[in-house]
Design an enzyme around this catalytic site. Structure first.
Site, mmCIF file in Angstrom:
data_model
loop_
_atom_site.group_PDB
_atom_site.id
_atom_site.type_symbol
_atom_site.label_atom_id
_atom_site.label_comp_id
_atom_site.label_asym_id
_atom_site.label_seq_id
_atom_site.Cartn_x
_atom_site.Cartn_y
_atom_site.Cartn_z
ATOM 1 N N GLY A 239 11.012 53.931 1.065
ATOM 2 C CA GLY A 239 10.691 55.286 1.450
ATOM 3 C C GLY A 239 10.416 55.565 2.912
ATOM 4 N N PRO A 276 13.193 48.997 0.732
ATOM 5 C CA PRO A 276 13.732 50.023 1.638
ATOM 6 C C PRO A 276 15.218 50.255 1.389
ATOM 7 C CG PRO A 276 13.499 47.939 2.801
ATOM 8 C CD PRO A 276 12.979 47.712 1.398
ATOM 9 N N GLY A 277 15.641 51.512 1.436
ATOM 10 C CA GLY A 277 17.055 51.848 1.321
ATOM 11 C C GLY A 277 17.498 52.581 2.574
ATOM 12 N N ARG A 278 16.954 53.803 2.733
ATOM 13 C CA ARG A 278 17.353 54.663 3.839
ATOM 14 C C ARG A 278 17.187 53.991 5.204
ATOM 15 N NH1 ARG A 278 17.182 60.239 3.442
ATOM 16 N NH2 ARG A 278 15.860 59.951 1.628
ATOM 17 N N CYS A 346 35.044 75.695 -1.492
ATOM 18 C CA CYS A 346 34.813 77.098 -1.841
ATOM 19 C C CYS A 346 33.403 77.325 -2.378
ATOM 20 C CB CYS A 346 35.861 77.546 -2.843
ATOM 21 S SG CYS A 346 37.495 77.296 -2.181
ATOM 22 N N GLU A 347 32.423 77.141 -1.529
ATOM 23 C CA GLU A 347 31.006 77.376 -1.832
ATOM 24 C C GLU A 347 30.337 77.748 -0.517
ATOM 25 O OE1 GLU A 347 28.972 76.311 -4.656
ATOM 26 O OE2 GLU A 347 30.429 75.117 -5.786
ATOM 27 N N TYR A 375 22.666 57.600 1.314
ATOM 28 C CA TYR A 375 22.815 58.786 0.470
ATOM 29 C C TYR A 375 23.965 59.667 0.978
ATOM 30 C CZ TYR A 375 18.345 56.863 -0.842
ATOM 31 O OH TYR A 375 17.360 55.985 -1.228
HETATM 32 C C1 LIG Z 1 15.136 55.443 -3.951
HETATM 33 C C2 LIG Z 1 14.188 54.341 -4.178
HETATM 34 C C3 LIG Z 1 13.874 53.457 -3.139
HETATM 35 C C4 LIG Z 1 14.433 53.587 -1.751
HETATM 36 O O1 LIG Z 1 13.991 54.705 -1.070
HETATM 37 P P1 LIG Z 1 14.374 54.891 0.471
HETATM 38 O O2 LIG Z 1 13.764 56.157 0.846
HETATM 39 O O3 LIG Z 1 15.867 54.925 0.552
HETATM 40 O O4 LIG Z 1 13.808 53.738 1.216
HETATM 41 C C5 LIG Z 1 13.046 52.401 -3.434
HETATM 42 N N1 LIG Z 1 12.507 52.223 -4.670
HETATM 43 C C6 LIG Z 1 12.787 53.064 -5.688
HETATM 44 C C7 LIG Z 1 12.178 52.820 -7.015
HETATM 45 C C8 LIG Z 1 13.622 54.150 -5.471
HETATM 46 O O5 LIG Z 1 13.875 54.989 -6.483
#
Ligand SMILES: *Cc1c(COP(=O)(O)O)cnc(C)c1O
Length: 421
Positions: A239, A276-278, A346-347, A375
């Protein structure tokens, strides 16, 4: 920091010119930088130095096999949220003991898939899920390692669609009921309770909500231990936010986050996982698009580009801001102009930016959407029958297409006709 910089008047991805890639694969397209992905993974890994830890990349942010393999080879685990993601992680060579399974709606089939292929742990989100997991594990003659996701009821102060840690959200069990739910879990012989999981939201730009949540997790750990549970692992979610606008105040660094984890939870002697993803993928990718037309409206100019909401939905879905920059660097002193930047779908929602102040660009010129790595491609669709756009990975002076654009025929032939037609 990322690796998309101007060099001699042109935007580069590491050591490859963006225009060269666009000429080779066409537009729109996604371009990722391997060095940026690895740099961000290592920042998290180093931030937790001194703690027994595993960084599990939340692969829903960007799940191309080449991206997963790049991170897996550097030692990353994976956080998966579906059977498909589990299979992708395995296909990229990630061993089961480095895969954690999150999500509120795991089906019995998905649970079986992970138990068969090997899993580090399930992050369980409800009592009904616990029952299904228990029954499935028992039927297979195995025991399922679990943490229980608790909802700490803290406000992550982020966009409503990506806040997950308030009691009104669907995620986890209320922390106030945690002891009761752990007591139930301990009676289920197919489960092996090993820890606690928490994830409060995405794009957090302030550490304070984490501090509150992790303090609650520390208290809960001691309470559960006193109740007789063995708590050896804490999964702290993901997050951490990224700077989408260049001139914004920068969000906290992974090193600050790591220090917070050590301060709030370090004394418990638990193994730490983060997801972490984002922050790993976001600034490691751009979307490149070509200007089709500049259309003069009554009170504004529209920059109509070949990328659209089906390729990058974040502005339409989250009101997200992306920097949009020309691929050819504007000459010093170039006067900025104002555009509504829109796609061909078309939106009316197919609008990337309203009244954006940016350098002038015209038909045939390329623009890059920064911070589009997370994302982005994963949320794309073929709405308006626009084929999925290609993904390209750059590594120093090399680049490779890691998902090619389907032809129109391939797109159409995925449909099948019933025999009566
Ligand atoms: C989406 C998600 C993440 C990653 O969130 P980021 O904002 O991309 O770091 C981590 N854990 C869970 C359970 C999620 O659903």
């Amino acid at each position: 920091m990322d690796h998309f910089l101007y060099r001699d008047g042109a935007l580069f991805a590491e050591d490859v010119s963006v225009a060269t890639i666009a000429a080779a694969v066409g537009t729109p397209c996604y371009i990722y930088s391997a060095a940026t992905l690895l740099r961000h993974f290592r920042l998290f890994d180093e931030a937790l130095d001194g703690l027994d830890h595993l960084v599990c990349y939340a692969m829903k942010a960007a799940s191309n096999q080449a991206i997963l393999k790049t991170l897996a080879q550097a030692g990353a685990g994976m956080d998966v949220v579906s059977g498909g993601e589990y299979m992708r992680a395995k296909a990229a060579g990630v061993p089961g003991e480095r895969i954690v399974f999150s999500g509120v709606g795991k089906t019995a089939a998905e649970i079986r898939l992970a138990l068969e292929g090997g899993i580090r742990q399930f992050n369980v989100e409800s009592e009904p899920e616990m029952e299904v997991l228990n029954a499935t594990a028992l039927a297979m003659g195995v025991s399922a390692p679990i943490t229980i996701r608790v909802n700490p009821d803290v406000d992550a102060k982020t966009h409503a669609k990506i806040a997950t840690g308030k009691s009104e959200n669907k995620f986890g069990i209320p922390i106030s009921r945690a002891r009761e739910v752990y007591a139930l879990a301990a009676t289920l012989p197919g489960l092996d309770v090993i820890g606690i999981d928490v994830h409060i939201g995405s794009q957090l730009t302030d550490l304070a909500p984490y501090e509150l949540a992790y303090q609650k997790v520390a208290e809960l750990t001691e309470q559960l231990r006193a109740d007789g549970h063995t708590i050896t692992r804490l999964d702290l979610g993901g997050g951490l936010g990224i700077p989408y606008a260049r001139d914004n105040q920068a969000p906290p660094l992974p090193s600050d986050y790591g220090a917070l984890v050590k301060r709030t939870l370090g004394h418990l002697g638990c193994e730490i996982e983060i997801e972490p993803g984002r922050l790993i993928a976001g600034n490691a990718g751009i979307m490149v698009s070509e200007v089709i037309y500049v259309k003069s409206g009554e009170d504004r100019d529209f920059l109509i580009i070949d990328g659209a909401m089906n390729d990058l939905i974040r502005p339409a879905m989250y009101d997200a801001y992306h920097d949009i920059i020309p691929v050819r660097e504007p000459a010093p002193g170039t006067e900025q102009v104002k555009f509504d930047v829109v796609g061909p779908v078309c939106e009316s929602g197919d609008t990337f930016a309203k009244q954006r102040v940016m350098p002038p660009v015209g038909p045939g010129e390329l623009v890059a959407f920064r911070s589009a790595g997370a994302y982005g491609a994963v949320m794309s669709s073929e709405y308006n029958s626009r084929p999925l756009i290609p993904e390209v990975l750059v590594n120093k002076d090399q680049f490779a297409v890691i998902r090619r654009r389907p032809t129109f025929d391939e797109m159409i032939n995925r449909d099948t006709l019933p025999e009566w037609l």
